[in-house]
Design an enzyme around this catalytic site. Structure first.
Site, PDB file in Angstrom:
ATOM      1  CD  GLU A 188      -1.708  -2.369   1.693  1.00  0.00           C
ATOM      2  OE1 GLU A 188      -0.503  -2.581   1.998  1.00  0.00           O
ATOM      3  OE2 GLU A 188      -2.610  -3.215   1.858  1.00  0.00           O
ATOM      4  CB  VAL A 235      15.369   9.931  -1.109  1.00  0.00           C
ATOM      5  CG1 VAL A 235      16.211  10.308   0.097  1.00  0.00           C
ATOM      6  CG2 VAL A 235      14.294  10.977  -1.368  1.00  0.00           C
ATOM      7  CG  PHE A 267      -8.846  -9.114  13.439  1.00  0.00           C
ATOM      8  CD1 PHE A 267      -7.576  -9.613  13.704  1.00  0.00           C
ATOM      9  CD2 PHE A 267      -9.294  -9.143  12.115  1.00  0.00           C
ATOM     10  CE1 PHE A 267      -6.783 -10.122  12.686  1.00  0.00           C
ATOM     11  CE2 PHE A 267      -8.503  -9.648  11.103  1.00  0.00           C
ATOM     12  CZ  PHE A 267      -7.245 -10.140  11.391  1.00  0.00           C
ATOM     13  CD  GLN A 268      -7.126  -6.708   9.734  1.00  0.00           C
ATOM     14  OE1 GLN A 268      -8.190  -6.360   9.245  1.00  0.00           O
ATOM     15  NE2 GLN A 268      -6.177  -7.298   9.038  1.00  0.00           N
ATOM     16  CG  PHE A 300      22.797  10.685   0.307  1.00  0.00           C
ATOM     17  CD1 PHE A 300      23.207  11.573  -0.673  1.00  0.00           C
ATOM     18  CD2 PHE A 300      22.232  11.194   1.464  1.00  0.00           C
ATOM     19  CE1 PHE A 300      23.052  12.936  -0.503  1.00  0.00           C
ATOM     20  CE2 PHE A 300      22.075  12.558   1.648  1.00  0.00           C
ATOM     21  CZ  PHE A 300      22.485  13.434   0.663  1.00  0.00           C
TER      22      PHE A 300
HETATM   23  C1  TPP Z   1      12.552   5.342   4.300  1.00  0.00           C
HETATM   24  C2  TPP Z   1      13.911   5.916   4.532  1.00  0.00           C
HETATM   25  N1  TPP Z   1      14.818   5.234   5.275  1.00  0.00           N
HETATM   26  C3  TPP Z   1      16.053   5.740   5.473  1.00  0.00           C
HETATM   27  C4  TPP Z   1      16.405   6.940   4.934  1.00  0.00           C
HETATM   28  C5  TPP Z   1      17.807   7.509   5.146  1.00  0.00           C
HETATM   29  N2  TPP Z   1      18.529   7.430   3.844  1.00  0.00           N
HETATM   30  C6  TPP Z   1      18.619   8.473   3.006  1.00  0.00           C
HETATM   31  S1  TPP Z   1      19.440   8.115   1.604  1.00  0.00           S
HETATM   32  C7  TPP Z   1      19.686   6.520   2.087  1.00  0.00           C
HETATM   33  C8  TPP Z   1      20.476   5.571   1.242  1.00  0.00           C
HETATM   34  C9  TPP Z   1      19.885   5.273  -0.069  1.00  0.00           C
HETATM   35  O1  TPP Z   1      20.573   4.188  -0.617  1.00  0.00           O
HETATM   36  P1  TPP Z   1      20.424   3.792  -2.125  1.00  0.00           P
HETATM   37  O2  TPP Z   1      18.999   3.720  -2.488  1.00  0.00           O
HETATM   38  O3  TPP Z   1      21.251   2.583  -2.382  1.00  0.00           O
HETATM   39  O4  TPP Z   1      21.027   5.064  -2.866  1.00  0.00           O
HETATM   40  P2  TPP Z   1      22.577   5.535  -2.887  1.00  0.00           P
HETATM   41  O5  TPP Z   1      22.684   6.724  -1.997  1.00  0.00           O
HETATM   42  O6  TPP Z   1      23.420   4.377  -2.482  1.00  0.00           O
HETATM   43  O7  TPP Z   1      22.811   5.894  -4.314  1.00  0.00           O
HETATM   44  C10 TPP Z   1      19.139   6.303   3.360  1.00  0.00           C
HETATM   45  C11 TPP Z   1      19.226   5.012   4.095  1.00  0.00           C
HETATM   46  C12 TPP Z   1      15.419   7.630   4.189  1.00  0.00           C
HETATM   47  N3  TPP Z   1      15.662   8.816   3.638  1.00  0.00           N
HETATM   48  N4  TPP Z   1      14.207   7.086   3.983  1.00  0.00           N
END
Ligand code: TPP
Ligand code: MG
Length: 578
Positions: free
Chosen positions: A50, A382, A112-113, A467
């Site tokens: 979802e 991100v 439930f739920q 990152f």
């Molecule tokens: C749901 C969520 N969990 C954790 C984070 C913290 N965070 C930001 S960037 C990132 C790493 C992303 O890794 P990846 O998708 O492999 O991209 P990379 O930076 O390695 O290119 C994390 C864990 C976040 N922004 N959102």
């Protein structure tokens, strides 16, 4: 036979132009999905989680500007929507969530739920109501839809499962709920005060954000009259950067030195439709003009002496005749020259050197940019994919770039792409995914297959949460918990019925991308990319770490430090003075 509440809901959605609903069915939602089935005009976009349904609705709404809808069954079913709804609400795109609920008679007995959705969704919505009796429903749904559209955010309608099947009130005729166009601008006195300040200034800089959507002409006309460099916040990129001789790049933690510099050296700052959050990046002691259609947003990041409540388009149209056109281009020339140098350095990094393996992520992004359609929709995860998207994707006024820019959630690229592709089946949709991000909602590859969505997923497979490693290193922390031991994503894609290709050498990238883009269906290209590296000064005090984070993040993300040495010095001076 009288229509049921669910049937009336479907008729209201249809009358307002809704063409699909993303979600997963479940007992409490079955009344609603059954009404959709019997009606047959609104497609059920079956996702595998979802959260993806809510992200997909956010992606659709970002692309079309119109209401998009997702639905979840009671308890865990709608709880899973929540992160995607936060994303939609914070991106200010209109989304309706239908949250089914446990039977009314059981509310309050830890059934439930059982959850309390109207409390859980309060923070990620502009409207959230529980429907207690069937008679509420046509009106509550219309109010929810109108609120989502006018306040640009998420509306949640919580419906106990049995209410869907109750008879609806007699004689109800749906009225289309659509955005009511308006003109919103400040009064003449406020504009005149701003004109006086700007006419007296000699180094005006504009900071432009997503509020510049639909106001490109006005932005350029204002920059031209003020001879002002235009810096953008990430969400503004797609609306600001193209056909813009005043562009000096992005500011922020993943921004360019030129963007930062243009803000730092101005004698007046004009903020246009931006909620850019980082207070450290604002200049000190200069008058700030802020234009925002949501007056309550003004002055949140920096002291604003000149608030202008209105849309960028209407406000700038009204302001322009009051401005004296400037002729001195010294500030503009300095900043655009600085930007050209920064840009040239970034472009140099995006060239394939000696057929590198693993590939430079910059080169991957630049190649995607080169090969993608002129009207492509890009989504970016991100993490570092955002950096490469910000730097190497060229916007042109038609291309789009959708991301979790305000909420900053991982794993957004694939589900945003699902919504964009469902809304625009004929358009090329390219997801720039991280390996961490893709794995987080990996099941959505199966959605691409089941829903026949020809999304092209490019995975920046660097074997790490890169990152986060960057953040850790910049803060002087030893990297920990960031390794990713990945499977062969291309093989997974192939097994799921998608086109899959794995790229380990630069020479294989273009052929793989061309094949994926030409493929008549969903495709995934798993690209083995380099982890980001950052070397640290040997020893840092806590105060330096604080300043250094800012400095290092900017420096490293610029790709090369030279241009930023001065900026670094400034930062370290500030730290030293603490
Ligand atoms: C749901 C969520 N969990 C954790 C984070 C913290 N965070 C930001 S960037 C990132 C790493 C992303 O890794 P990846 O998708 O492999 O991209 P990379 O930076 O390695 O290119 C994390 C864990 C976040 N922004 N959102
Ligand atoms: Mg990664």
């Amino acid at each position: 036979m009288a229509a049921t509440v669910a049937e009336v809901m479907v008729s209201i959605l249809k009358a307002s132009g809704v063409r699909q609903v993303y979600g997963i069915p479940g007992d409490s939602l079955n009344g609603f999905t059954d009404a959709m089935r019997r009606d047959g005009d609104i497609a059920w976009q079956h996702v595998r989680h979802e959260e993806a349904a809510a992200f997909a609705a956010a992606g659709e709404a970002a692309l079309t500007g119109e209401l998009a809808v997702c639905a979840g069954s009671c308890g865990p079913g709608n709880l899973h929507l929540i992160n995607g709804l936060f994303d939609a609400n914070r991106s200010r795109v209109p989304v309706l969530a239908v949250a089914a609920h446990i039977p009314r008679v059981e509310i309050g007995d830890t059934y439930f739920q059982e959850t309390h959705p109207q409390e859980l969704f309060r923070e990620c919505s502009v409207y959230c109501e529980l429907v207690s009796v069937p008679e509420q429903l046509p009106r509550v749904l219309e109010i929810a839809m109108r609120t989502a559209l006018q306040r640009r955010g998420v509306a949640v309608v919580v419906v106990p499962g049995e209410v869907f099947l109750d008879p609806a009130p007699d004689g109800y005729k749906p009225v289309p709920v659509r955005v009511a166009p308006s003109i919103v601008r400040p009064d003449d006195g406020s504009l005149a005060a701003v004109a006086t300040v700007l006419n007296d200034a000699s180094r005006v800089t504009i900071l432009a954000g997503a509020g510049c959507a639909g106001a490109h002409d006005q932005l350029i006309a204002l920059a031209s009259a003020l001879k002002a460099p235009v810096v953008h916040a990430f969400r503004g990129k797609e609306f600001v950067e193209y056909d813009n001789p005043y562009d000096v790049g992005m500011t922020g933690l993943i921004g360019f030195s030129s963007g930062y510099r243009a803000m730092e050296h101005c004698d007046s700052l004009v903020m246009l439709g931006t909620d850019f959050p980082y207070r450290d990046f604002f200049p000190e002691g200069v008058p700030v003009v802020q234009v925002d259609v949501r007056g309550e947003q003004i002055g949140r990041r920096v002291a604003v002496e000149y608030p202008l409540v209105g849309t960028v388009k209407d406000t700038v149209d009204a302001l322009l005749p009051m401005l004296t056109v400037k002729t001195d281009t010294a500030h503009l020339d300095t900043m655009t020259a600085h930007y050209r140098r920064a840009r040239a350095r970034l472009d140099k990094l995006a060239v394939d050197k000696r057929n590198a393996s693993p590939l430079h992520p910059q080169y991957v992004a630049a190649t995607i940019d080169k090969l993608a359609a002129p009207d492509a929709v890009f989504t970016a995860d991100v993490g570092s994919p955002c950096i490469w998207a910000a730097r190497y994707l060229h916007m042109n006024g038609t291309r789009r770039l959708i991301g979790s820019f305000n909420h900053g959630s991982m794993a957004n690229a694939l589900p945003h792409a699902i919504g964009a592709q469902a809304a625009a089946p004929g358009r090329q949709v390219v997801a720039l995914s991280g390996d961490g991000g893709l794995a987080m909602l990996l099941g959505e590859l199966i959605t691409l297959r089941q829903q026949h969505l020809p999304v092209k997923v490019v995975v920046f497979n660097n074997g790490a949460l890169a990152f986060v490693e960057l953040e850790m290193k910049a803060a002087g922390i030893v990297t920990y918990g960031t390794d990713l031991d990945n499977p062969d994503f291309a093989a997974i894609a192939t097994a799921a019925g998608l086109f899959g290709a794995r790229v380990e050498k630069a020479e294989d990238l273009e052929p793989a991308l061309r094949a994926a883009f030409a493929h008549d269906g969903a495709a995934l290209v798993d690209v083995h990319t380099a982890r980001l590296e950052l070397s640290l000064p040997p020893k840092l005090t806590y105060g330096q770490i604080k300043g250094f984070t800012l400095y290092a993040t900017r420096t490293v993300l610029a790709g090369e430090g030279n241009e930023l040495v001065e900026l670094a010095k400034t930062n370290l001076r500030e730290v030293a003075a603490e």
